[in-house]
Design an enzyme around this catalytic site. Structure first.
Site, PDB file in Angstrom:
ATOM      1  N   LYS A  22      42.586 -55.603  11.090  1.00 22.10           N
ATOM      2  CA  LYS A  22      42.456 -56.650  12.128  1.00 22.10           C
ATOM      3  C   LYS A  22      41.492 -56.164  13.208  1.00 22.10           C
ATOM      4  O   LYS A  22      40.596 -56.899  13.620  1.00 22.10           O
ATOM      5  CB  LYS A  22      43.816 -56.923  12.764  1.00 22.10           C
ATOM      6  N   ASN A  23      41.629 -54.923  13.635  1.00 24.11           N
ATOM      7  CA  ASN A  23      40.861 -54.429  14.781  1.00 24.11           C
ATOM      8  C   ASN A  23      39.432 -54.038  14.438  1.00 24.11           C
ATOM      9  O   ASN A  23      38.689 -53.625  15.320  1.00 24.11           O
ATOM     10  CB  ASN A  23      41.610 -53.278  15.466  1.00 24.11           C
ATOM     11  N   CYS A 126      48.924 -58.680  29.184  1.00 27.73           N
ATOM     12  CA  CYS A 126      49.768 -59.042  28.040  1.00 27.73           C
ATOM     13  C   CYS A 126      51.039 -58.193  28.155  1.00 27.73           C
ATOM     14  O   CYS A 126      51.216 -57.440  29.108  1.00 27.73           O
ATOM     15  CB  CYS A 126      49.032 -58.778  26.732  1.00 27.73           C
ATOM     16  N   ARG A 131      45.810 -54.510  31.101  1.00 30.98           N
ATOM     17  CA  ARG A 131      44.631 -54.639  30.247  1.00 30.98           C
ATOM     18  C   ARG A 131      43.359 -55.013  31.047  1.00 30.98           C
ATOM     19  O   ARG A 131      42.752 -56.042  30.827  1.00 30.98           O
ATOM     20  CB  ARG A 131      44.867 -55.663  29.137  1.00 30.98           C
ATOM     21  N   ASP A 316      49.045 -47.680  18.562  1.00 33.34           N
ATOM     22  CA  ASP A 316      49.471 -48.847  17.777  1.00 33.34           C
ATOM     23  C   ASP A 316      50.497 -48.491  16.714  1.00 33.34           C
ATOM     24  O   ASP A 316      51.024 -49.380  16.050  1.00 33.34           O
ATOM     25  CB  ASP A 316      48.264 -49.519  17.118  1.00 33.34           C
ATOM     26  N   ARG A 408      50.298 -62.166  13.814  1.00 35.06           N
ATOM     27  CA  ARG A 408      48.993 -61.878  14.431  1.00 35.06           C
ATOM     28  C   ARG A 408      48.333 -60.697  13.741  1.00 35.06           C
ATOM     29  O   ARG A 408      47.112 -60.604  13.689  1.00 35.06           O
ATOM     30  CB  ARG A 408      49.167 -61.554  15.921  1.00 35.06           C
TER      31      ARG A 408
HETATM   32  C1  EPZ Z   1      42.032 -51.913  21.371  1.00 35.88           C
HETATM   33  O1  EPZ Z   1      42.375 -52.586  22.562  1.00 35.88           O
HETATM   34  C2  EPZ Z   1      42.948 -52.477  20.294  1.00 35.88           C
HETATM   35  N1  EPZ Z   1      42.711 -53.910  20.131  1.00 35.88           N
HETATM   36  C3  EPZ Z   1      44.401 -52.216  20.668  1.00 35.88           C
HETATM   37  O2  EPZ Z   1      45.213 -52.693  19.600  1.00 35.88           O
HETATM   38  C4  EPZ Z   1      44.610 -50.712  20.795  1.00 35.88           C
HETATM   39  O3  EPZ Z   1      45.935 -50.441  21.182  1.00 35.88           O
HETATM   40  C5  EPZ Z   1      43.632 -50.164  21.851  1.00 35.88           C
HETATM   41  O4  EPZ Z   1      42.276 -50.494  21.485  1.00 35.88           O
HETATM   42  C6  EPZ Z   1      43.729 -48.648  21.976  1.00 35.88           C
HETATM   43  O5  EPZ Z   1      43.429 -48.062  20.740  1.00 35.88           O
HETATM   44  C7  EPZ Z   1      41.699 -54.323  19.325  1.00 35.88           C
HETATM   45  O6  EPZ Z   1      40.964 -53.532  18.775  1.00 35.88           O
HETATM   46  C8  EPZ Z   1      41.540 -55.796  19.171  1.00 35.88           C
HETATM   47  P1  EPZ Z   1      41.163 -49.924  25.252  1.00 35.88           P
HETATM   48  P2  EPZ Z   1      41.441 -52.402  23.888  1.00 35.88           P
HETATM   49  O7  EPZ Z   1      40.045 -50.567  25.981  1.00 35.88           O
HETATM   50  O8  EPZ Z   1      40.032 -52.248  23.488  1.00 35.88           O
HETATM   51  C9  EPZ Z   1      42.232 -49.029  29.774  1.00 35.88           C
HETATM   52  C10 EPZ Z   1      46.891 -53.978  18.588  1.00 35.88           C
HETATM   53  O9  EPZ Z   1      48.116 -53.859  18.602  1.00 35.88           O
HETATM   54  N2  EPZ Z   1      41.038 -49.835  30.111  1.00 35.88           N
HETATM   55  O10 EPZ Z   1      40.858 -48.811  24.304  1.00 35.88           O
HETATM   56  O11 EPZ Z   1      41.795 -53.501  24.829  1.00 35.88           O
HETATM   57  C11 EPZ Z   1      43.339 -49.867  29.158  1.00 35.88           C
HETATM   58  O12 EPZ Z   1      44.124 -50.491  30.163  1.00 35.88           O
HETATM   59  C12 EPZ Z   1      46.106 -53.784  19.876  1.00 35.88           C
HETATM   60  O13 EPZ Z   1      46.197 -54.222  17.567  1.00 35.88           O
HETATM   61  C13 EPZ Z   1      40.637 -49.896  31.441  1.00 35.88           C
HETATM   62  O14 EPZ Z   1      41.250 -49.306  32.327  1.00 35.88           O
HETATM   63  O15 EPZ Z   1      42.000 -51.034  24.465  1.00 35.88           O
HETATM   64  C14 EPZ Z   1      44.118 -48.848  28.375  1.00 35.88           C
HETATM   65  O16 EPZ Z   1      44.986 -48.169  29.258  1.00 35.88           O
HETATM   66  C15 EPZ Z   1      47.006 -53.543  21.071  1.00 35.88           C
HETATM   67  N3  EPZ Z   1      39.539 -50.640  31.770  1.00 35.88           N
HETATM   68  C16 EPZ Z   1      43.045 -47.866  27.910  1.00 35.88           C
HETATM   69  O17 EPZ Z   1      41.902 -48.097  28.761  1.00 35.88           O
HETATM   70  C17 EPZ Z   1      38.828 -51.308  30.804  1.00 35.88           C
HETATM   71  O18 EPZ Z   1      37.813 -51.955  31.157  1.00 35.88           O
HETATM   72  C18 EPZ Z   1      42.606 -48.090  26.461  1.00 35.88           C
HETATM   73  O19 EPZ Z   1      42.263 -49.444  26.323  1.00 35.88           O
HETATM   74  C19 EPZ Z   1      39.261 -51.242  29.461  1.00 35.88           C
HETATM   75  C20 EPZ Z   1      40.366 -50.504  29.132  1.00 35.88           C
END
Ligand code: EPZ
Length: 429
Positions: A22-23, A126, A131, A316, A408
């Protein structure tokens, strides 16, 4: 609203076909906006999030066709999507669409890169955390875009096109890295990224963009270089196997006992999770068809795990590991370092008899000899599947409510598990 009924206590034996990730599928679909040629994606999972993203891309003018069944395909063969963004007719991604599927916010990068403008609703928080997208906006600004936020929308412009720049992420972000890859690919000049996310889905997107004519090197490592090009073309690309689905079913087998081949799974995509499963007492055997997972007889052993960006233990899979540890012989600790509220499954697992206490970002799990079935409620995608894992080993019947969360991210979960002997069925309506 669909529910899933599980009667626990049965081992899992047989084989489970692993779907495309999915990701990976989501950013790959969004990459279709980068070109006016056709992007053909194979091994795309049939998931609610994929269908939702199709609607969002249609809104921008992308034609999305589904390839027909081919000779020798099974019900579990991934679908082929043919995406064509010949003309982008709308550079706005509205709240009512983006709020349903957060990753759709990532359309901001190709819209801006190709059209010089984009207006995309902030995705909002969420269940697992606030996020924020501040680092994604930092990327756009580093590449020369003007960015403002007004009435819940990000409005960004780059009338003279994006320019290559130096991006240094203060923390690892998957979405931020995807955004940088897509925006920089059509920028003029060179972009360098430091502290990039190394998740396999990043390398998958980069490989696809390179097939489209992009010039990305270093994807999959913390340091990536992108030489911008003026135009990208079409390509054909198969979505990488889903490492989270793989790890989820591996934990299910470790929980129930049994012997299952996870078909098309690739060990190198989730080695840290496989190492933890071996510590917990499972037998993991890579084969040329995938990964064989066994746990026969011996009990589940406790582990100490902290989630981390790839190649660390994936956040995840945190909920799924916690479900497994509810039956371990002893005390385990799991620390969640990525998201601030990713323990929603704890209360629901407790309804099955699990003994879990929370102290900040660390959960302490005292294994119990048995769990007992009960009605439980899914709260987010990965939490919901941890309840399924608990239910598979619980005595008696468990009813998992709000399974739309499951749909999902897990394709035909009840079919895949019942084919291996689980007593699991979906009750519709
Ligand atoms: C991706 O989300 C995945 N989603 C998530 O999977 C996964 O848990 C996550 O990466 C971490 O591996 C998809 O790929 C669609 P991040 P993403 O940006 O990109 C902080 C699932 O269950 N952050 O790596 O949104 C954030 O709050 C989902 O399939 C900022 O602070 O995650 C988090 O603490 C859930 N500012 C950390 O970084 C930003 O601008 C990692 O988030 C962006 C992120």
């Amino acid at each position: 609203m669909d529910r899933i009924r599980i009667t626990g206590g049965r081992p899992l034996n047989g084989s489970i076909p692993i779907s495309g990730a999915k990701n990976a599928a989501l950013p790959l679909m969004i990459a279709s906006l980068l070109t006016d040629q056709m992007l053909i994606l194979e091994n795309v999972p049939r998931l609610a999030d994929v269908a939702q993203l199709q609607r969002i891309l249609n809104n921008h003018g992308v034609d999305v066709m589904i390839g027909g069944k081919k000779e020798g395909e099974t019900d579990f063969t991934g679908q082929t999507l043919l995406l064509s963004a010949a003309r982008i007719v709308d550079t706005t991604a509205p709240y009512e669409l983006v709020s349903k599927m957060r990753a759709s916010f990532w359309v901001v990068a190709p819209l801006l890169a190709r059209m010089g403008e984009a207006k995309v609703s902030l995705p909002g928080g969420c269940a697992i955390g606030t996020r924020p997208v501040d680092l994604l906006l930092m990327v756009l600004e580093r590449l020369g875009a003007e960015v403002e936020i007004d009435a819940g929308y990000v409005i960004t412009r780059a009338k003279n096109g994006l320019k290559g720049g130096e991006i240094v992420f203060p923390k690892v972000t998957v979405g931020g890295t995807h955004t940088a890859l897509m925006a920089a690919s059509l920028a003029s000049g060179t972009t360098t990224i430091e502290n990039a996310a190394c998740e396999p889905e990043i390398a998958d997107l980069a490989a696809c963009i390179n097939k489209m004519g992009g010039r990305i090197t270093g994807a999959g490592t913390p340091n990536i270089t992108i030489e911008g090009v003026s135009k990208l073309g079409g390509a054909r690309h198969a979505v990488v196997a889903d490492r989270i689905e793989t790890g989820t079913y591996a934990m299910a087998v470790a929980m129930t006992g049994g012997d299952v081949l996870l078909q098309n799974a690739a060990p190198e995509l989730l080695q840290s999770a496989l190492d933890v499963l071996v510590q917990a007492g499972a037998v993991i055997t890579p084969t040329n068809q995938g990964i064989r997972v066994q746990r026969n007889g011996a009990g589940i052993l406790p582990v100490e795990v902290s989630t981390a960006p790839f190649p660390g233990f994936p956040t995840d899979l945190q909920a799924q590991l916690m479900a497994l540890m509810t039956r371990a012989k002893g005390r385990s600790h799991i620390t969640e370092t990525i998201f601030e509220n990713r323990f929603m499954h704890v209360q629901e697992l407790a309804r099955l008899g699990a003994r879990i206490t929370l102290d900040g970002d660390t959960a302490t799990i005292d294994g119990v000899p048995k769990l007992k079935g009960a009605p439980v409620m899914a709260t987010d995608l990965r939490a919901s599947v941890s309840l399924v894992i608990g239910a598979l080993a619980a005595e008696g019947e468990t009813m998992v409510n709000r399974v739309y969360h499951l749909d999902r991210g897990f394709e035909r979960l009840e079919d895949k598990l019942s084919a291996c002997g689980a007593s699991i069925e979906r009750l519709t309506g």
